[in-house]
Design a protein around this motif. Structure first.
Motif, PDB file in Angstrom:
ATOM      1  N   LEU A  96      22.165  69.516   0.023  1.00  0.00           N
ATOM      2  CA  LEU A  96      23.411  68.856  -0.351  1.00  0.00           C
ATOM      3  C   LEU A  96      23.164  67.867  -1.477  1.00  0.00           C
ATOM      4  O   LEU A  96      22.094  67.273  -1.570  1.00  0.00           O
ATOM      5  CB  LEU A  96      23.987  68.104   0.850  1.00  0.00           C
ATOM      6  N   GLY A  97      24.163  67.672  -2.311  1.00  0.00           N
ATOM      7  CA  GLY A  97      24.082  66.690  -3.383  1.00  0.00           C
ATOM      8  C   GLY A  97      25.274  66.823  -4.299  1.00  0.00           C
ATOM      9  O   GLY A  97      25.981  67.834  -4.284  1.00  0.00           O
ATOM     10  N   PRO A  98      25.506  65.826  -5.141  1.00  0.00           N
ATOM     11  CA  PRO A  98      26.647  65.873  -6.047  1.00  0.00           C
ATOM     12  C   PRO A  98      26.442  66.885  -7.173  1.00  0.00           C
ATOM     13  O   PRO A  98      25.326  67.377  -7.385  1.00  0.00           O
ATOM     14  CB  PRO A  98      26.709  64.441  -6.600  1.00  0.00           C
ATOM     15  N   ASN A  99      27.512  67.175  -7.898  1.00  0.00           N
ATOM     16  CA  ASN A  99      27.417  68.062  -9.051  1.00  0.00           C
ATOM     17  C   ASN A  99      26.395  67.514 -10.042  1.00  0.00           C
ATOM     18  O   ASN A  99      26.372  66.311 -10.317  1.00  0.00           O
ATOM     19  CB  ASN A  99      28.781  68.181  -9.750  1.00  0.00           C
TER      20      ASN A  99
ATOM     21  N   ALA B  13      23.151  67.456  -9.634  1.00  0.00           N
ATOM     22  CA  ALA B  13      21.971  66.863  -8.991  1.00  0.00           C
ATOM     23  C   ALA B  13      20.733  67.742  -9.095  1.00  0.00           C
ATOM     24  O   ALA B  13      19.628  67.260  -8.879  1.00  0.00           O
ATOM     25  CB  ALA B  13      22.272  66.572  -7.512  1.00  0.00           C
TER      26      ALA B  13
ATOM     27  N   LYS C 295      20.587  71.051  -7.553  1.00  0.00           N
ATOM     28  CA  LYS C 295      20.466  71.964  -6.411  1.00  0.00           C
ATOM     29  C   LYS C 295      20.238  73.401  -6.864  1.00  0.00           C
ATOM     30  O   LYS C 295      19.323  74.067  -6.396  1.00  0.00           O
ATOM     31  CB  LYS C 295      21.726  71.884  -5.542  1.00  0.00           C
TER      32      LYS C 295
END
Length: 66
Positions: free
Chosen positions: A49-52, A54, A56
């Motif tokens: 999980l993580g913000p745009n 980040a 991933k």
């Protein structure tokens, strides 16, 4: 309405890692998309999980091409 999720015992066997990354870096020209990523995954389920922006997708793509 809440649902009770089943819990499973965590079984840890020393040295049993499926994936172990230490200090991974990925650059696109002068831009560092990943810098010093360290990760240890044991058998089982995990979420990323993580913000745009980040990193991933970059992490997963890089891991898939190792």
């Amino acid at each position: 309405m809440f649902f009770n999720m089943p819990t499973f015992p965590k079984i840890h066997i020393e040295g049993l890692e499926m994936i172990h990354i230490d200090g991974m870096t990925k650059s696109f020209g002068d831009i560092k998309a990943l810098k010093g990523v360290t990760l240890k995954l044991e058998p089982g389920l995990f979420g990323l999980l993580g913000p745009n922006g980040a990193g991933k997708s970059t992490l997963m793509r890089t891991m898939a091409t190792l």
